[in-house]
Design a protein around this motif. Structure first.
Motif, PDB file in Angstrom:
ATOM      1  N   ILE A  87      94.855  59.750  65.122  1.00 61.27           N
ATOM      2  CA  ILE A  87      94.380  58.881  64.047  1.00 61.27           C
ATOM      3  C   ILE A  87      93.569  59.668  63.026  1.00 61.27           C
ATOM      4  O   ILE A  87      92.734  60.497  63.384  1.00 61.27           O
ATOM      5  N   LEU A  88      93.827  59.378  61.756  1.00 54.59           N
ATOM      6  CA  LEU A  88      93.010  59.876  60.655  1.00 54.59           C
ATOM      7  C   LEU A  88      92.313  58.670  60.044  1.00 54.59           C
ATOM      8  O   LEU A  88      92.963  57.765  59.532  1.00 54.59           O
ATOM      9  N   GLU A  89      90.990  58.640  60.138  1.00 52.75           N
ATOM     10  CA  GLU A  89      90.192  57.569  59.541  1.00 52.75           C
ATOM     11  C   GLU A  89      89.724  58.062  58.179  1.00 52.75           C
ATOM     12  O   GLU A  89      89.189  59.161  58.070  1.00 52.75           O
ATOM     13  N   VAL A  90      89.923  57.254  57.139  1.00 49.61           N
ATOM     14  CA  VAL A  90      89.584  57.682  55.784  1.00 49.61           C
ATOM     15  C   VAL A  90      88.894  56.553  55.041  1.00 49.61           C
ATOM     16  O   VAL A  90      89.256  55.392  55.188  1.00 49.61           O
ATOM     17  N   VAL A  91      87.901  56.913  54.243  1.00 50.62           N
ATOM     18  CA  VAL A  91      87.297  55.998  53.277  1.00 50.62           C
ATOM     19  C   VAL A  91      87.559  56.616  51.914  1.00 50.62           C
ATOM     20  O   VAL A  91      87.176  57.759  51.651  1.00 50.62           O
ATOM     21  N   ALA A  92      88.261  55.873  51.064  1.00 45.38           N
ATOM     22  CA  ALA A  92      88.644  56.385  49.747  1.00 45.38           C
ATOM     23  C   ALA A  92      88.264  55.377  48.676  1.00 45.38           C
ATOM     24  O   ALA A  92      88.128  54.187  48.948  1.00 45.38           O
ATOM     25  N   SER A  93      88.104  55.871  47.471  1.00 43.67           N
ATOM     26  CA  SER A  93      87.783  54.986  46.358  1.00 43.67           C
ATOM     27  C   SER A  93      88.985  54.865  45.422  1.00 43.67           C
ATOM     28  O   SER A  93      89.995  55.561  45.582  1.00 43.67           O
ATOM     29  N   LYS A  94      88.834  53.995  44.460  1.00 34.55           N
ATOM     30  CA  LYS A  94      89.921  53.667  43.530  1.00 34.55           C
ATOM     31  C   LYS A  94      90.475  54.897  42.810  1.00 34.55           C
ATOM     32  O   LYS A  94      91.657  54.967  42.514  1.00 34.55           O
ATOM     33  N   GLU A 147      95.486  53.387  51.244  1.00 37.66           N
ATOM     34  CA  GLU A 147      96.907  53.695  51.452  1.00 37.66           C
ATOM     35  C   GLU A 147      97.439  54.566  50.319  1.00 37.66           C
ATOM     36  O   GLU A 147      98.199  55.500  50.549  1.00 37.66           O
ATOM     37  N   ARG A 148      97.031  54.249  49.103  1.00 37.46           N
ATOM     38  CA  ARG A 148      97.468  55.030  47.934  1.00 37.46           C
ATOM     39  C   ARG A 148      96.940  56.460  48.006  1.00 37.46           C
ATOM     40  O   ARG A 148      97.664  57.423  47.751  1.00 37.46           O
ATOM     41  N   ALA A 149      95.665  56.626  48.385  1.00 44.05           N
ATOM     42  CA  ALA A 149      95.084  57.966  48.505  1.00 44.05           C
ATOM     43  C   ALA A 149      95.830  58.776  49.560  1.00 44.05           C
ATOM     44  O   ALA A 149      96.127  59.956  49.351  1.00 44.05           O
ATOM     45  N   PHE A 150      96.150  58.145  50.683  1.00 42.32           N
ATOM     46  CA  PHE A 150      96.873  58.875  51.725  1.00 42.32           C
ATOM     47  C   PHE A 150      98.295  59.194  51.266  1.00 42.32           C
ATOM     48  O   PHE A 150      98.818  60.269  51.567  1.00 42.32           O
ATOM     49  N   MET A 186      91.215  70.226  49.173  1.00 47.53           N
ATOM     50  CA  MET A 186      91.996  70.568  47.968  1.00 47.53           C
ATOM     51  C   MET A 186      92.355  69.318  47.174  1.00 47.53           C
ATOM     52  O   MET A 186      92.314  69.321  45.944  1.00 47.53           O
ATOM     53  N   HIS A 187      92.663  68.233  47.867  1.00 41.97           N
ATOM     54  CA  HIS A 187      92.958  66.956  47.199  1.00 41.97           C
ATOM     55  C   HIS A 187      91.762  66.506  46.366  1.00 41.97           C
ATOM     56  O   HIS A 187      91.905  66.147  45.192  1.00 41.97           O
ATOM     57  N   ASN A 188      90.554  66.538  46.961  1.00 44.03           N
ATOM     58  CA  ASN A 188      89.353  66.128  46.226  1.00 44.03           C
ATOM     59  C   ASN A 188      89.061  67.063  45.054  1.00 44.03           C
ATOM     60  O   ASN A 188      88.561  66.622  44.014  1.00 44.03           O
ATOM     61  N   MET A 189      89.372  68.352  45.206  1.00 48.07           N
ATOM     62  CA  MET A 189      89.193  69.283  44.091  1.00 48.07           C
ATOM     63  C   MET A 189      90.119  68.910  42.926  1.00 48.07           C
ATOM     64  O   MET A 189      89.704  68.928  41.765  1.00 48.07           O
ATOM     65  N   ILE A 190      91.343  68.527  43.245  1.00 46.30           N
ATOM     66  CA  ILE A 190      92.290  68.099  42.208  1.00 46.30           C
ATOM     67  C   ILE A 190      91.810  66.813  41.549  1.00 46.30           C
ATOM     68  O   ILE A 190      91.825  66.684  40.329  1.00 46.30           O
ATOM     69  N   VAL A 191      91.364  65.853  42.368  1.00 41.65           N
ATOM     70  CA  VAL A 191      90.862  64.582  41.823  1.00 41.65           C
ATOM     71  C   VAL A 191      89.677  64.832  40.907  1.00 41.65           C
ATOM     72  O   VAL A 191      89.593  64.282  39.806  1.00 41.65           O
ATOM     73  N   GLU A 192      88.745  65.694  41.330  1.00 42.10           N
ATOM     74  CA  GLU A 192      87.572  66.001  40.507  1.00 42.10           C
ATOM     75  C   GLU A 192      87.971  66.652  39.202  1.00 42.10           C
ATOM     76  O   GLU A 192      87.447  66.330  38.140  1.00 42.10           O
ATOM     77  N   ASP A 193      88.945  67.557  39.249  1.00 39.53           N
ATOM     78  CA  ASP A 193      89.417  68.231  38.046  1.00 39.53           C
ATOM     79  C   ASP A 193      90.091  67.254  37.083  1.00 39.53           C
ATOM     80  O   ASP A 193      89.937  67.352  35.870  1.00 39.53           O
TER      81      ASP A 193
END
Length: 157
Positions: free
Chosen positions: A12-19, A110-113, A145-152
């Motif tokens: 299981i991968l538990e994730v909390v993501a924002s819009k 779901e979209r973030a994943f 790396m995903h968060n780095m792309i989102v931040e950029d």
């Protein structure tokens, strides 16, 4: 131990993501045979809140100001103030609106994943490595790396 309902090995991968697709929290490595409540007991999700490292949140509801975030859940989670469960059978227009909004926000995870899987093919395929430590390192590297792309990309919003 890692065998889930499908009778194959799952983790299981538990994730909390924002819009905006930013992944705020991830917890990987729990056996897929556990239910949501057992995963929550093993998860460090609330450690940041207890230690004062949680993101700052401020919002108003019905004239009341709140400064602690909450998590949208399904019905099996405990009845904690931090969990907002779905309304099973919304009757009023207000309840229907709340349910519709909550469902759309739950889709953000779901979209973030989905975006994470689209960006990194290595997590789309069944794992070839048997070590959960190696899998954890791969998942964490992909999330970073995903968060780095989102931040950029935030500058383009």
């Amino acid at each position: 131990m890692y065998q889930g309902r499908s009778k194959t090995a799952t983790i299981i991968l538990e994730v909390v993501a924002s819009k905006d697709l930013w992944i705020w929290h991830s917890f990987f490595g729990t056996p897929g045979s556990l239910n949501d409540t057992n995963v929550l007991q093993r998860s460090p999700m609330f450690d940041d809140i207890c230690e004062g490292r949680a993101p700052e949140v401020s919002f108003n509801v019905n004239g009341n100001r709140y400064n602690i975030g909450y998590y949208l859940t399904n019905g099996i989670y405990p009845k904690w103030a931090a969990f907002i469960p779905a309304i099973k059978l919304p009757q009023t227009a207000k309840q229907r609106l709340f349910t519709r909004k909550q469902e759309s926000y739950r889709k953000d995870v779901e979209r973030a994943f989905g975006v994470l899987q689209a960006r990194f093919a290595i997590i789309r395929q069944p794992a070839l490595a048997w070590s959960t430590e190696i899998l954890w390192k791969i998942i964490m590297a992909c999330i970073i790396m995903h968060n780095m792309i989102v931040e950029d990309e935030r500058e383009n919003y």
